[in-house]
Design a protein around this motif. Sequence first.
Motif, PDB file in Angstrom:
ATOM      1  N   ALA A 242       1.016  -0.738  -0.143  1.00 16.06           N
ATOM      2  CA  ALA A 242       0.106   0.115   0.065  1.00 16.06           C
ATOM      3  C   ALA A 242       1.005   1.107   0.191  1.00 16.06           C
ATOM      4  O   ALA A 242       1.856   1.135  -0.428  1.00 16.06           O
ATOM      5  CB  ALA A 242      -0.828  -0.261   1.242  1.00 16.06           C
ATOM      6  N   ALA A 243      -0.014   2.680   0.041  1.00 14.98           N
ATOM      7  CA  ALA A 243       0.614   3.433   0.164  1.00 14.98           C
ATOM      8  C   ALA A 243       0.233   4.595   1.134  1.00 14.98           C
ATOM      9  O   ALA A 243      -1.144   4.659   0.597  1.00 14.98           O
ATOM     10  CB  ALA A 243       1.358   3.782  -1.349  1.00 14.98           C
ATOM     11  N   GLY A 244       0.796   5.249   1.009  1.00 15.89           N
ATOM     12  CA  GLY A 244      -0.020   6.896   2.487  1.00 15.89           C
ATOM     13  C   GLY A 244       0.701   7.612   3.019  1.00 15.89           C
ATOM     14  O   GLY A 244       1.712   7.753   2.560  1.00 15.89           O
ATOM     15  N   ALA A 245       0.334   8.215   3.683  1.00 14.04           N
ATOM     16  CA  ALA A 245       1.015   9.388   4.125  1.00 14.04           C
ATOM     17  C   ALA A 245       2.136   9.048   5.407  1.00 14.04           C
ATOM     18  O   ALA A 245       1.526   8.252   6.098  1.00 14.04           O
ATOM     19  CB  ALA A 245       0.001  10.301   4.829  1.00 14.04           C
ATOM     20  N   TYR A 305       9.585   3.748   3.886  1.00 17.19           N
ATOM     21  CA  TYR A 305       8.455   2.955   4.120  1.00 17.19           C
ATOM     22  C   TYR A 305       8.488   2.466   5.350  1.00 17.19           C
ATOM     23  O   TYR A 305       9.296   2.360   6.370  1.00 17.19           O
ATOM     24  CB  TYR A 305       8.337   1.934   3.226  1.00 17.19           C
ATOM     25  N   ALA A 306       7.208   2.159   5.812  1.00 17.93           N
ATOM     26  CA  ALA A 306       6.798   1.233   7.267  1.00 17.93           C
ATOM     27  C   ALA A 306       7.023   0.070   6.726  1.00 17.93           C
ATOM     28  O   ALA A 306       6.613  -0.613   5.767  1.00 17.93           O
ATOM     29  CB  ALA A 306       6.099   1.936   8.087  1.00 17.93           C
ATOM     30  N   LYS A 307       7.627  -0.868   7.319  1.00 13.07           N
ATOM     31  CA  LYS A 307       7.168  -2.892   7.445  1.00 13.07           C
ATOM     32  C   LYS A 307       6.316  -3.164   8.320  1.00 13.07           C
ATOM     33  O   LYS A 307       6.802  -2.867   9.793  1.00 13.07           O
ATOM     34  CB  LYS A 307       7.982  -2.330   6.264  1.00 13.07           C
ATOM     35  N   GLY A 311       5.024  -6.335   4.433  1.00  9.35           N
ATOM     36  CA  GLY A 311       5.003  -5.989   3.264  1.00  9.35           C
ATOM     37  C   GLY A 311       5.613  -5.021   3.347  1.00  9.35           C
ATOM     38  O   GLY A 311       5.933  -4.255   4.386  1.00  9.35           O
ATOM     39  N   ALA A 312       6.680  -3.972   2.403  1.00 10.72           N
ATOM     40  CA  ALA A 312       6.218  -1.946   2.692  1.00 10.72           C
ATOM     41  C   ALA A 312       4.975  -1.802   2.708  1.00 10.72           C
ATOM     42  O   ALA A 312       4.006  -1.537   1.796  1.00 10.72           O
ATOM     43  CB  ALA A 312       7.401  -1.670   1.704  1.00 10.72           C
ATOM     44  N   TRP A 313       4.405  -0.739   3.313  1.00  9.59           N
ATOM     45  CA  TRP A 313       3.821   0.721   3.661  1.00  9.59           C
ATOM     46  C   TRP A 313       4.484   1.927   2.764  1.00  9.59           C
ATOM     47  O   TRP A 313       4.851   3.126   3.471  1.00  9.59           O
ATOM     48  CB  TRP A 313       3.316   0.776   4.963  1.00  9.59           C
TER      49      TRP A 313
END
Length: 345
Positions: A242-245, A305-307, A311-313
């Motif tokens: 995913a992707a976000g703030a 990213y956060a993980k 997986g990777a955010w």
Amino acid sequence: MRTSTRMLVGATVTVALTVLSAVPAQAGPGKDREPARVSVAKDDAQAPDRAVVTKAVPSSASAALSQLQGRIATYVAKNGTRYTFASYVDGTTGKIVLDTTAPATVVASLLSTKGASAAFAAASSEVQLKSNGVSDAFDRRNDSPPFYGSGGIASGGGICSSGYVVQNSAGTRFMTTAGHCFAVGATVTTEAGAYTYGTVSNRRLPTISGHAQDVELLGGQSYSARVFTGGVTSTTSIPVVAAGAASVGYTNYCHSGRTTGEVCGHTATSTTGQVCTATGCKSPVIVYTGGTSVGSNGDSGGAFYAKDASGAWIRGHFIAFGGGTGYAQPWTAFSSAMGLSIVIY
């Protein structure tokens, strides 16, 4: 190496693009030049590996191997690359070796004697089967298609890192990197130079486009929604989910790039920062500290990213550093304006 710097609130902020330059050495005033040399190639028969007495491969084994490899190529062309195959005649035994991850039913069909020559029928009964599996030789600095994020990329003497895969409304995929890395239209290769990584488009940079952002897209090749993890020559990766703030106060963000590898333990201290370098002022940016390194030259464009176990955010990509502080271009600051969505694995 050259790096672009500008003072920001008492700290030196460095745009993390590595530029390599090679200056030919030449004789200075009053120094004699080395006389020209004429080189003659040595007789290859004198090479150290020529001392080995090579055992001749039986012609029947060679013919059977050719048939088997033809069957394998046909199978892969029809069914794709889900399984790996390696086949050869072992020069010490004269027998065919087949190393594959394919199930027994597939192997049986490939070795079937139905309609095969007598040589194939004889050789197939003695095939040595292995199930180790094989893979392309690649790593973070020597990626191969489909390309992952956070790998080394190069063009015109500059080295940066790839980011993460995005797509436009038409479904066309691109890989992101930092906008200060390469010019529009530039052909970018993998760091090792073995593959063309893509062509630069959609560049956003204050001194180029007037946008307070630092991003550009690479297109025209095959890209996978994974990012490299581990060290600088790692082959490990995790999927993008995913992707976000970003969230201020979170203490375990990661950045991943070709120079420092994957480093986690970053704390986001702001999501409304501004960073001004030789390529202009970018805002808003994610500001972070912590970890063994906040990033370095050549890491620009690498995923931030956060993980977790999934997986990777994605939160953005690394663009600058200075005084123990790192700066990342937020995903949320350009994605909607450019009509882009994140591609997940």
